[in-house]
Design an enzyme around this catalytic site. Structure first.
Site, PDB file in Angstrom:
ATOM      1  N   ALA A   1      -1.098  -3.288   7.991  1.00 27.83           N
ATOM      2  CA  ALA A   1       0.044  -4.395   7.827  1.00 27.83           C
ATOM      3  C   ALA A   1       0.630  -4.604   9.303  1.00 27.83           C
ATOM      4  O   ALA A   1       0.746  -3.686  10.054  1.00 27.83           O
ATOM      5  CB  ALA A   1       0.881  -4.021   6.799  1.00 27.83           C
TER       6      ALA A   1
ATOM      7  N   GLY B   1      -4.107  -0.830   5.625  1.00 25.43           N
ATOM      8  CA  GLY B   1      -4.883  -2.152   5.196  1.00 25.43           C
ATOM      9  C   GLY B   1      -6.127  -2.411   6.039  1.00 25.43           C
ATOM     10  O   GLY B   1      -6.997  -3.032   5.275  1.00 25.43           O
TER      11      GLY B   1
ATOM     12  N   GLU C   1      -8.803  -0.585   4.273  1.00 26.80           N
ATOM     13  CA  GLU C   1      -8.729  -1.051   2.739  1.00 26.80           C
ATOM     14  C   GLU C   1      -9.776  -2.376   2.577  1.00 26.80           C
ATOM     15  O   GLU C   1     -10.623  -2.455   1.659  1.00 26.80           O
ATOM     16  CB  GLU C   1      -7.426  -1.372   2.172  1.00 26.80           C
ATOM     17  CG  GLU C   1      -6.685  -0.083   1.703  1.00 26.80           C
ATOM     18  CD  GLU C   1      -5.110  -0.483   1.257  1.00 26.80           C
ATOM     19  OE1 GLU C   1      -4.872   0.154   0.218  1.00 26.80           O
ATOM     20  OE2 GLU C   1      -4.512  -0.996   1.889  1.00 26.80           O
TER      21      GLU C   1
ATOM     22  N   GLU D   1      -0.647   5.881   4.933  1.00 24.01           N
ATOM     23  CA  GLU D   1       0.482   5.058   4.268  1.00 24.01           C
ATOM     24  C   GLU D   1       1.575   6.180   4.223  1.00 24.01           C
ATOM     25  O   GLU D   1       2.749   5.694   4.098  1.00 24.01           O
ATOM     26  CB  GLU D   1       0.147   4.017   3.192  1.00 24.01           C
ATOM     27  CG  GLU D   1      -0.465   2.838   3.424  1.00 24.01           C
ATOM     28  CD  GLU D   1      -1.828   2.942   3.570  1.00 24.01           C
ATOM     29  OE1 GLU D   1      -2.704   1.873   3.521  1.00 24.01           O
ATOM     30  OE2 GLU D   1      -2.275   4.302   3.762  1.00 24.01           O
TER      31      GLU D   1
END
Length: 333
Positions: free
Chosen positions: A135, A180, A183, A203
């Site tokens: 992010a 992310g 991900e 995270e």
């Protein structure tokens, strides 16, 4: 009775998850050159001449901070027609996931989904040493607390749609894929990493958890206990270790151009390209849906998917080519 119910469930899963339409070299140019004559989200005026005109490897990398160039999508042509290369291009932000990048990726995924001529997708980076850092925390810090939830939901929806693309998707990880970024790679069918790549769901270092599918996809890719270990410890692994764990399909030695994983991904896409496109889509659907249910229902899903390929012209072409000892020419019909 049990079998008929399983078949019914399989058919329902098939219809809900996917609606298929019956119609539908050697070492290659370096990564940026592949984008030098792009069809969407690309700006060829700022890139060196196309390798198609000047030979393999003729292009050079070019980076821009223009938000319009955050994502470049290249529909390859010639012998590579059907391969789509999606390149993330946010050098100053280490390819971090921003509002604009999410918007552009959603549009790109929708375009790919509607195009029956697409055979495979490569997700990669145009920035050396980075796949995606996760992010965009600088942008996140400027968001009001009420904006964070909706943004994360939109990013999660994007990654889900990436995972739901009906064609094979390959993540070419030539650098760091964190949070992310990993991900996104986990939502792809296949991951290829350079040995210098760094991968991790980190995270918990920020007192949060993976919020775009990481807690669900990582255990399905490796194992529950290993996924817990990596997530709890916020551990980062290199490409070779990722391959050993099963997180990456292949680990390749990085080259001087920094695009070894991309080149291997392109080789793999070229292996997939000649196969029956409807069969590939049905195989992906059968695997993705079947792995989430019991074996009996999974077999029913396979049966339902198999039924979709029987009436196709491609199946008849495959049989004719086998009989005539020639290479089949599949059209996705």
């Amino acid at each position: 009775m049990v079998l008929s119910m399983a078949v019914l469930v399989g058919h329902r899963a098939l219809l809900q998850a996917f609606r298929v339409k019956a119609t539908g070299h050697d070492s290659v140019c370096r990564l940026a050159a592949a984008f030098s004559c792009s069809r969407q989200y690309a700006f060829p005026g700022k890139v060196s001449p196309s390798s198609r005109l000047n030979g393999p490897g003729a292009g050079t990398r070019h980076y821009s901070s223009d938000p319009k160039e955050d994502l470049r999508v290249r529909y390859l042509d010639g012998e590579d027609a059907g391969i789509v290369v999606v390149g993330i291009n946010r050098p100053k932000a280490k390819n971090a996931i921003s509002k604009n990048l999410v918007k552009m990726m959603i549009e790109a995924v929708e375009d790919i989904k509607k195009n029956n001529k697409v055979r495979s997708v490569i997700l990669c980076s145009l920035v050396p040493g980075i796949f995606c850092a996760g992010a965009d925390l600088k942008e996140r810090a400027k968001m009001h607390q009420s904006e964070v939830g909706p943004f994360v939901s939109k990013a999660r929806a994007l990654i889900t749609e990436l995972g739901n693309l009906p064609v094979p998707t390959i993540a070419a990880i030539d650098g760091a894929a964190l949070g992310g970024g990993l991900e996104m790679a986990l939502a792809c069918d296949i991951r290829i990493a350079s040995n210098t790549a760094k991968m991790g769901l980190v995270e918990t270092k920020l007192a949060i958890i993976p919020g775009a599918g990481g807690t669900q996809r990582l255990p399905r890719v490796i194992s529950v206990s290993l996924a817990k270990e990596l997530i709890f410890a916020a551990r980062v692994v290199d490409g070779a270790e990722a391959c050993r764990l099963g997180l990456a399909n292949h680990s390749v030695e990085q080259n001087n151009s920094g695009d070894a994983a991309y080149l291997r991904a392109l080789e793999l896409a070229r292996e997939i390209n000649p196969q029956g496109p409807i069969a590939i889509r049905m195989a992906k659907l059968a695997i993705n849906q079947g792995i989430e249910v019991d074996l009996s229902t999974g077999l029913a899903i396979e049966e339902a998917c198999y039924a979709q390929v029987i009436p196709t012209k491609d199946r008849l072409e495959g049989l004719a080519a086998f009989k005539e000892k020639r290479r089949p020419q599949f059209k996705g019909e």
